[in-house]
Design a protein around this motif. Structure first.
Motif, PDB file in Angstrom:
ATOM      1  N   LEU A   1       3.338  -0.416  10.579  1.00  0.00           N
ATOM      2  CA  LEU A   1       3.314  -0.127   9.148  1.00  0.00           C
ATOM      3  C   LEU A   1       2.049   0.602   8.739  1.00  0.00           C
ATOM      4  O   LEU A   1       2.082   1.494   7.887  1.00  0.00           O
ATOM      5  N   ASN A   2       0.924   0.246   9.333  1.00  0.00           N
ATOM      6  CA  ASN A   2      -0.310   0.950   9.013  1.00  0.00           C
ATOM      7  C   ASN A   2      -0.249   2.412   9.421  1.00  0.00           C
ATOM      8  O   ASN A   2      -0.708   3.295   8.682  1.00  0.00           O
ATOM      9  N   MET A   3       0.334   2.702  10.573  1.00  0.00           N
ATOM     10  CA  MET A   3       0.427   4.086  11.020  1.00  0.00           C
ATOM     11  C   MET A   3       1.457   4.876  10.199  1.00  0.00           C
ATOM     12  O   MET A   3       1.270   6.064   9.930  1.00  0.00           O
ATOM     13  N   ILE A   4       2.523   4.218   9.788  1.00  0.00           N
ATOM     14  CA  ILE A   4       3.515   4.881   8.929  1.00  0.00           C
ATOM     15  C   ILE A   4       2.891   5.254   7.594  1.00  0.00           C
ATOM     16  O   ILE A   4       3.023   6.376   7.106  1.00  0.00           O
ATOM     17  N   VAL A   5       2.195   4.288   6.988  1.00  0.00           N
ATOM     18  CA  VAL A   5       1.559   4.528   5.692  1.00  0.00           C
ATOM     19  C   VAL A   5       0.576   5.683   5.786  1.00  0.00           C
ATOM     20  O   VAL A   5       0.565   6.592   4.945  1.00  0.00           O
ATOM     21  N   GLY A   6      -0.268   5.670   6.804  1.00  0.00           N
ATOM     22  CA  GLY A   6      -1.260   6.727   6.952  1.00  0.00           C
ATOM     23  C   GLY A   6      -0.633   8.096   7.111  1.00  0.00           C
ATOM     24  O   GLY A   6      -1.075   9.072   6.486  1.00  0.00           O
ATOM     25  N   HIS A   7       0.410   8.185   7.912  1.00  0.00           N
ATOM     26  CA  HIS A   7       1.063   9.477   8.121  1.00  0.00           C
ATOM     27  C   HIS A   7       1.693  10.001   6.839  1.00  0.00           C
ATOM     28  O   HIS A   7       1.540  11.179   6.491  1.00  0.00           O
ATOM     29  N   LEU A   8       2.389   9.143   6.124  1.00  0.00           N
ATOM     30  CA  LEU A   8       3.050   9.575   4.894  1.00  0.00           C
ATOM     31  C   LEU A   8       2.042  10.027   3.842  1.00  0.00           C
ATOM     32  O   LEU A   8       2.268  11.012   3.128  1.00  0.00           O
ATOM     33  N   LEU A   9       0.923   9.330   3.745  1.00  0.00           N
ATOM     34  CA  LEU A   9      -0.101   9.722   2.785  1.00  0.00           C
ATOM     35  C   LEU A   9      -0.674  11.099   3.114  1.00  0.00           C
ATOM     36  O   LEU A   9      -0.859  11.946   2.224  1.00  0.00           O
ATOM     37  N   LEU A  10      -0.943  11.337   4.385  1.00  0.00           N
ATOM     38  CA  LEU A  10      -1.500  12.633   4.776  1.00  0.00           C
ATOM     39  C   LEU A  10      -0.506  13.759   4.545  1.00  0.00           C
ATOM     40  O   LEU A  10      -0.868  14.845   4.064  1.00  0.00           O
TER      41      LEU A  10
ATOM     42  N   LEU B   1       0.822  -1.204   0.000  1.00  0.00           N
ATOM     43  CA  LEU B   1       0.000   0.000   0.000  1.00  0.00           C
ATOM     44  C   LEU B   1       0.857   1.255   0.000  1.00  0.00           C
ATOM     45  O   LEU B   1       0.581   2.221  -0.719  1.00  0.00           O
ATOM     46  N   LEU B   2       1.907   1.256   0.802  1.00  0.00           N
ATOM     47  CA  LEU B   2       2.803   2.406   0.838  1.00  0.00           C
ATOM     48  C   LEU B   2       3.454   2.618  -0.518  1.00  0.00           C
ATOM     49  O   LEU B   2       3.530   3.762  -1.015  1.00  0.00           O
ATOM     50  N   ALA B   3       3.932   1.557  -1.135  1.00  0.00           N
ATOM     51  CA  ALA B   3       4.577   1.688  -2.441  1.00  0.00           C
ATOM     52  C   ALA B   3       3.610   2.218  -3.490  1.00  0.00           C
ATOM     53  O   ALA B   3       3.952   3.082  -4.307  1.00  0.00           O
TER      54      ALA B   3
ATOM     55  N   PRO C   1       7.634  13.749   2.255  1.00  0.00           N
ATOM     56  CA  PRO C   1       7.946  13.193   3.578  1.00  0.00           C
ATOM     57  C   PRO C   1       8.874  11.994   3.476  1.00  0.00           C
ATOM     58  O   PRO C   1       8.912  11.291   2.469  1.00  0.00           O
ATOM     59  N   SER C   2       9.607  11.773   4.526  1.00  0.00           N
ATOM     60  CA  SER C   2      10.527  10.642   4.597  1.00  0.00           C
ATOM     61  C   SER C   2      10.435  10.026   5.981  1.00  0.00           C
ATOM     62  O   SER C   2       9.763  10.549   6.883  1.00  0.00           O
ATOM     63  N   LEU C   3      11.122   8.910   6.166  1.00  0.00           N
ATOM     64  CA  LEU C   3      11.115   8.246   7.474  1.00  0.00           C
ATOM     65  C   LEU C   3      11.790   9.089   8.540  1.00  0.00           C
ATOM     66  O   LEU C   3      11.635   8.830   9.735  1.00  0.00           O
ATOM     67  N   GLY C   4      12.543  10.121   8.108  1.00  0.00           N
ATOM     68  CA  GLY C   4      13.173  11.006   9.083  1.00  0.00           C
ATOM     69  C   GLY C   4      12.170  11.745   9.950  1.00  0.00           C
ATOM     70  O   GLY C   4      12.512  12.198  11.056  1.00  0.00           O
ATOM     71  N   GLU C   5      10.926  11.870   9.481  1.00  0.00           N
ATOM     72  CA  GLU C   5       9.903  12.547  10.271  1.00  0.00           C
ATOM     73  C   GLU C   5       9.566  11.790  11.546  1.00  0.00           C
ATOM     74  O   GLU C   5       9.018  12.371  12.490  1.00  0.00           O
ATOM     75  N   PHE C   6       9.865  10.518  11.560  1.00  0.00           N
ATOM     76  CA  PHE C   6       9.552   9.718  12.732  1.00  0.00           C
ATOM     77  C   PHE C   6      10.686   9.731  13.761  1.00  0.00           C
ATOM     78  O   PHE C   6      10.613   9.029  14.768  1.00  0.00           O
ATOM     79  N   PHE C   7      11.712  10.531  13.489  1.00  0.00           N
ATOM     80  CA  PHE C   7      12.832  10.652  14.427  1.00  0.00           C
ATOM     81  C   PHE C   7      13.147  12.138  14.616  1.00  0.00           C
ATOM     82  O   PHE C   7      14.205  12.617  14.222  1.00  0.00           O
ATOM     83  N   PRO C   8      12.212  12.887  15.214  1.00  0.00           N
ATOM     84  CA  PRO C   8      12.409  14.335  15.385  1.00  0.00           C
ATOM     85  C   PRO C   8      13.488  14.645  16.414  1.00  0.00           C
ATOM     86  O   PRO C   8      13.870  13.789  17.231  1.00  0.00           O
TER      87      PRO C   8
END
Length: 281
Positions: free
Chosen positions: A209-218, A6-8, A32-39
């Motif tokens: 993974l579901n929460m990561i996907v949702g955040h990146l989409l938004l 789904l993310l892809a 957005p990138s995965l860096g957002e999850f490491f503020p």
């Protein structure tokens, strides 16, 4: 794997928007990138008590959840008021869906506090992903779902030890009845890995993974909307309309996912407990 797919797919569909925004922006559009999850740390930087934005969101969601339950139950009575009635309905939902339906009334009553804490805790942390100014779920960081998974893991092992005893628990788990003896040579190691390793990891990964996907989409949708409306020139601003609509649709979808993932996580935990306390699998 479904969440990764789904993310892809989402990134593929929204990539043209990001490219178009970058072409028209002097500063460049940064998806957005995965860096957002490491503020970066906000308080107590460099200490064991370091706190960043995600930790603050986690503390705030927990405090609000506790406050709502306290307000609803602080003056509990036989004739419930509006607040008490809402809390009782919410707890009744957990009792019916997870405790009574899966475990039965007798055993379900024993594990209702754990299941209720798990469901409402996960739900509260999931919802923060769509709340303005918070805009991220702590469950998008693996350690938080992993802690919930460890709670589930400890609970179903404890339930097996308490309800049927350690010997029968391991026998039922690793040597299910009705299987020819030679098959145990293959089946038992598989069950050992599945029950004591795959279960907690799959619970944690599914939620993460579901929460990561949702955040990146938004962030993709609303980030592109911000660019097109405020930085793009001329008719390019019109591209902000479909990205805004997409952001609203994904917000509603993310709300559904937030509830669904809390439901699935708690339901699987209840199912694992039920398997642990059953006499035979």
């Amino acid at each position: 794997m479904q969440e990764i797919a789904l993310l892809a797919t989402a990134l593929t569909l929204l990539a043209p928007v990001a490219v178009l925004a970058e072409e028209h922006s002097e500063e460049g559009y940064h998806p957005p990138s995965l860096g957002e999850f490491f503020p970066q740390a906000i308080f107590f930087d460099g200490t064991p008590f370091e706190m960043n934005r995600i930790v603050l969101v986690k503390l705030l969601a927990t405090a609000v959840l506790l406050l709502l339950f306290w307000l609803g139950l602080r003056r509990a009575s036989l004739v419930p008021g509006r607040g008490q009635n809402i809390v009782e309905v919410a707890l009744g939902f957990v009792k019916t869906q997870f405790a009574d339906e899966v475990l039965g009334e007798k055993i379900g009553r024993r594990y209702l506090p754990v299941l209720a804490s798990m469901f409402f805790g996960i739900l509260a942390l999931n919802i923060t992903g769509i709340i303005p100014l918070l805009n991220i779920s702590p469950n998008a960081i693996f350690i938080t779902p992993f802690l919930f998974a460890i709670l589930a893991y400890v609970t179903f092992i404890y339930a097996g030890f308490k309800e049927v005893g350690p010997g029968k628990f391991f026998k039922n788990s690793l040597f299910p009845s009705g299987v020819p003896a030679p098959i145990y040579i293959i089946l038992t190691p598989i069950e050992l890995i599945n029950i004591f390793l795959v279960r907690p990891l799959s619970l944690a990964l599914r939620l993460t993974l579901n929460m990561i996907v949702g955040h990146l989409l938004l962030v993709l949708c609303f980030g592109a909307t911000h660019f097109f409306f405020l930085q793009a020139d001329g008719l390019d601003k019109l591209f902000g309309i479909p990205t805004l609509i997409g952001g609203i649709v994904f917000t509603l979808f993310e709300l559904l996912v937030a509830v669904l993932q809390a439901y699935v996580f708690t339901l699987l935990t209840a199912a694992y407990i039920e398997q642990s306390v059953s006499e035979e699998h």
